[in-house]
Design a protein around this motif. Structure first.
Motif, mmCIF file in Angstrom:
data_model
loop_
_atom_site.group_PDB
_atom_site.id
_atom_site.type_symbol
_atom_site.label_atom_id
_atom_site.label_comp_id
_atom_site.label_asym_id
_atom_site.label_seq_id
_atom_site.Cartn_x
_atom_site.Cartn_y
_atom_site.Cartn_z
ATOM 1 N N ARG A 42 9.631 -6.014 2.852
ATOM 2 C CA ARG A 42 9.286 -6.038 4.271
ATOM 3 C C ARG A 42 10.104 -5.108 5.152
ATOM 4 O O ARG A 42 9.564 -4.456 6.038
ATOM 5 C CB ARG A 42 9.423 -7.480 4.796
ATOM 6 C CG ARG A 42 8.525 -8.481 4.098
ATOM 7 C CD ARG A 42 8.552 -9.811 4.816
ATOM 8 N NE ARG A 42 9.839 -10.471 4.696
ATOM 9 C CZ ARG A 42 10.151 -11.345 3.748
ATOM 10 N NH1 ARG A 42 9.252 -11.646 2.813
ATOM 11 N NH2 ARG A 42 11.332 -11.917 3.711
ATOM 12 N N THR A 43 11.416 -5.060 4.932
ATOM 13 C CA THR A 43 12.268 -4.332 5.873
ATOM 14 C C THR A 43 13.227 -3.393 5.147
ATOM 15 O O THR A 43 13.569 -3.606 3.981
ATOM 16 C CB THR A 43 13.094 -5.310 6.727
ATOM 17 O OG1 THR A 43 13.926 -6.104 5.867
ATOM 18 C CG2 THR A 43 12.197 -6.209 7.547
ATOM 19 N N ASP A 49 11.068 -2.801 10.091
ATOM 20 C CA ASP A 49 9.840 -3.291 9.457
ATOM 21 C C ASP A 49 9.041 -2.100 8.918
ATOM 22 O O ASP A 49 8.505 -1.304 9.699
ATOM 23 C CB ASP A 49 9.007 -4.076 10.469
ATOM 24 C CG ASP A 49 7.813 -4.777 9.817
ATOM 25 O OD1 ASP A 49 7.619 -4.602 8.587
ATOM 26 O OD2 ASP A 49 7.089 -5.491 10.525
ATOM 27 N N ARG A 101 6.296 -2.273 7.309
ATOM 28 C CA ARG A 101 4.876 -2.592 7.178
ATOM 29 C C ARG A 101 4.053 -2.184 8.396
ATOM 30 O O ARG A 101 2.818 -2.197 8.344
ATOM 31 C CB ARG A 101 4.703 -4.096 6.941
ATOM 32 C CG ARG A 101 5.356 -4.611 5.661
ATOM 33 C CD ARG A 101 5.384 -6.122 5.622
ATOM 34 N NE ARG A 101 6.185 -6.657 6.722
ATOM 35 C CZ ARG A 101 6.326 -7.955 6.978
ATOM 36 N NH1 ARG A 101 5.724 -8.843 6.209
ATOM 37 N NH2 ARG A 101 7.069 -8.361 8.006
ATOM 38 N N SER A 102 4.700 -1.813 9.483
ATOM 39 C CA SER A 102 3.969 -1.447 10.695
ATOM 40 C C SER A 102 3.370 -0.050 10.563
ATOM 41 O O SER A 102 3.829 0.769 9.754
ATOM 42 C CB SER A 102 4.910 -1.494 11.905
ATOM 43 O OG SER A 102 5.925 -0.510 11.780
ATOM 44 N N ASP A 103 2.363 0.223 11.388
ATOM 45 C CA ASP A 103 1.716 1.540 11.365
ATOM 46 C C ASP A 103 2.690 2.643 11.780
ATOM 47 O O ASP A 103 2.651 3.754 11.229
ATOM 48 C CB ASP A 103 0.507 1.551 12.304
ATOM 49 C CG ASP A 103 -0.641 0.711 11.770
ATOM 50 O OD1 ASP A 103 -0.642 0.402 10.555
ATOM 51 O OD2 ASP A 103 -1.531 0.354 12.569
ATOM 52 N N GLU A 104 3.555 2.345 12.724
ATOM 53 C CA GLU A 104 4.536 3.342 13.161
ATOM 54 C C GLU A 104 5.488 3.697 12.024
ATOM 55 O O GLU A 104 5.805 4.867 11.796
ATOM 56 C CB GLU A 104 5.317 2.803 14.359
ATOM 57 C CG GLU A 104 6.371 3.769 14.882
ATOM 58 C CD GLU A 104 7.215 3.163 15.993
ATOM 59 O OE1 GLU A 104 8.129 3.849 16.474
ATOM 60 O OE2 GLU A 104 6.951 1.999 16.357
ATOM 61 N N LYS A 109 4.915 3.389 8.796
ATOM 62 C CA LYS A 109 4.188 4.116 7.745
ATOM 63 C C LYS A 109 3.991 5.580 8.135
ATOM 64 O O LYS A 109 4.019 6.474 7.276
ATOM 65 C CB LYS A 109 2.844 3.437 7.477
ATOM 66 C CG LYS A 109 2.984 2.074 6.802
ATOM 67 C CD LYS A 109 1.636 1.474 6.476
ATOM 68 C CE LYS A 109 1.782 0.095 5.845
ATOM 69 N NZ LYS A 109 2.510 0.133 4.570
#
Length: 389
Positions: A187-188, A193, A195-198, A200
Motif C-alpha cells: 500500500r505505501t 500511498d 495506489r493513488s492515480d497521482e 502511479k
C-alpha cells in the motif's frame, strides 16, 4: 560533439531516435492516455528493462538467457519485502495472532520475522538489494557456466532449469515468500500511498527516466572497446580467446549488467502493480521477455523498448477483443515477425523506414520551361514576281 556524449547518444541518428522515444513515453502517452491505460503502459515499460539487457547479452554478447525472469522476480521480491514490512506494522496487524509480521507468515504459524527479512526494514538497503541480489546470482551463474565454457544452447537450458527451480522454491516456502499468491496488499512507500492515480503517474515517470538511463548505459558499453569485443566474441569466440582476452570475464560482466537492468524493472513493476508473485519468475515469462527483444530487434536498444510495448499491447488488445482467440493471434504475430522480419522492428526500419524518409527529404524538382526553338529561315533571296514582256 563530445566523444563521451557521442557514445551515450549513439551519434546523430541515435540521438534523434532516443529523443523520439523520450517524447513518446514522457509526453505523448501521459497526454493521450487515461490513468488506467497509462499505468498499463508503465507496466509494459518495466518489461523493457529486461529487453534492453537482453540486447546486450544476446544481441551483442551471443548469450541467450531463457531465465531473465529470475532477475526480474528477485528485484521485484526485494522491493515487495520492504513494502510488505511497512504494511505489516503492529497497528495494522493487531488482529493477527502475531502482530508485526506479514499476514501470510501468521497464516503459516510463523511467530517471528525470519532473519533474512530484517534488513528490508531499511529503504536504503532495499534499493541496493534490488540491484545487488540479481547481480550476485548472475555472478554465481556466470562463473559456474562461463569459466567452464558452457554456452550456446546448453547455457539456455541451464537458465531455464534455474528459473524452474526458483519458482518451485518460492511456491514451496509459502510461509517465507507468500507461496503461489506471492506478496500482495502493498500500500505505501514511506507513508506515501502508491495506489493513488497521482502516485502511479509519478511512478510511471520514474520508470521511464530510469529506462532511458539504462539505455544510455547500454549505449556507452556498446560504443566502447568492450562492445566491439562482445561482437567479436559472438561471431568468433575462439579467435578472441586466442588473441589473449579473457572471454569468460567479459561474458560474466555483460550478463551481470543484464541482471541489474532486469532487477530494476522488477522493482518498478512491484511499485506500479502493487504485488509480486512467482508467475513472473518462471520459464514462460522468461521466454516472453526474449520475444520482446526478438520482435524489437535483438541488436537495437530502442527496438527492444518498442518490441516490449508492441507485444504487451497486442496481448492486452487481443485478450480484450478476442478472448477465445487471443493466444492464436499472438502466436501468429510472432510467426509473421520471425518469418518476414528476422531483424525485428529495427530491421524493418533499416530496410524500409530510412528509404521512405529519404524520399520525403528529396525536394520535388520543378520542371524547367522549355527553351524557345529558333525557327530556321532561308537565306535565299525572295524570288521576284515574273512579268510578262
Amino acid at each position: 560533439m563530445n566523444p563521451t556524449l557521442d557514445k551515450l547518444l549513439g551519434g546523430k541518428q541515435g540521438a534523434i531516435g532516443l529523443a523520439l522515444l523520450a517524447a513518446l513515453i514522457l509526453v505523448v502517452f501521459p497526454l493521450a492516455l487515461d490513468a488506467f491505460r497509462l499505468n498499463m503502459v508503465g507496466k509494459y515499460l518495466t518489461y523493457a528493462f529486461v529487453a534492453v539487457g537482453l540486447v546486450l547479452c544476446w544481441g551483442y554478447g551471443g548469450i541467450l538467457s531463457l531465465g531473465q525472469g529470475i532477475f526480474f522476480g528477485l528485484g521485484g521480491y526485494c522491493m515487495a519485502m520492504f513494502l510488505k514490512l511497512e504494511a505489516s506494522d503492529p497497528e495494522s496487524t493487531k488482529i493477527q495472532s502475531t502482530p508485526g509480521i506479514p499476514d501470510f507468515m501468521d497464516w503459516n504459524q510463523i511467530t517471528e520475522l525470519p532473519l533474512f527479512w530484517e534488513p528490508f526494514h531499511s529503504l536504503g538497503f532495499t534499493l541496493i538489494a534490488v540491484v545487488a541480489v540479481p547481480v550476485l546470482l548472475a555472478l554465481v551463474i556466470g562463473i559456474a557456466m562461463f569459466k567452464r565454457r558452457v554456452g550456446d544452447v546448453y547455457f539456455s537450458i541451464v537458465t531455464q532449469a534455474i528459473a524452474l527451480i526458483l519458482t518451485v522454491l518460492i511456491i514451496g516456502q509459502q510461509g517465507l515468500t507468500g507461496g503461489v499468491n506471492g506478496i500482495t496488499d502493498l500500500r505505501t512507500l514511506k507513508g506515501w500511498d502508491i495506489r493513488s492515480d497521482e502516485a502511479k503517474l509519478i511512478l510511471y515517470f520514474v520508470s521511464a527516466v530510469l529506462l532511458i538511463g539504462c539505455i544510455l548505459i547500454a549505449r556507452f558499453i556498446i560504443a566502447s572497446k568492450l562492445g566491439r569485443l562482445l561482437l567479436a566474441m559472438r561471431d568468433k569466440e575462439e579467435r578472441v580467446r586466442f588473441s589473449g582476452y579473457d572471454v569468460a570475464s567479459f561474458k560474466i560482466f555483460v550478463f551481470c549488467v543484464g541482471a541489474a537492468f532486469a532487477g530494476i524493472g522488477g522493482a518498478m513493476f512491484t511499485l506500479q502493480v502493487g504485488f509480486m508473485s512467482p508467475s513472473f519468475v518462471g520459464i514462460v515469462p522468461s521466454i516472453e521477455m526474449v520475444i520482446f527483444a526478438a520482435v524489437g530487434g535483438r541488436l537495437s536498444l530502442l527496438g527492444a523498448v518498442y518490441g516490449a510495448l508492441l507485444v504487451n499491447f497486442g496481448k492486452t488488445y487481443f485478450s480484450e477483443s478476442f478472448p477465445e482467440l487471443w493466444l492464436y493471434l499472438m502466436g501468429g504475430l510472432f510467426i509473421v515477425v520471425v518469418m518476414y522480419f528476422p531483424n525485428g522492428l529495427a530491421g524493418l526500419w533499416d530496410s524500409h523506414g530510412k528509404r521512405w524518409l529519404a524520399r520525403l527529404r528529396r525536394k520535388p524538382q520543378v520542371a524547367a520551361a522549355p527553351k524557345p526553338v529558333a525557327v530556321a529561315t532561308s537565306k535565299r533571296p525572295t524570288p521576284e514576281l515574273e512579268t510578262t514582256p
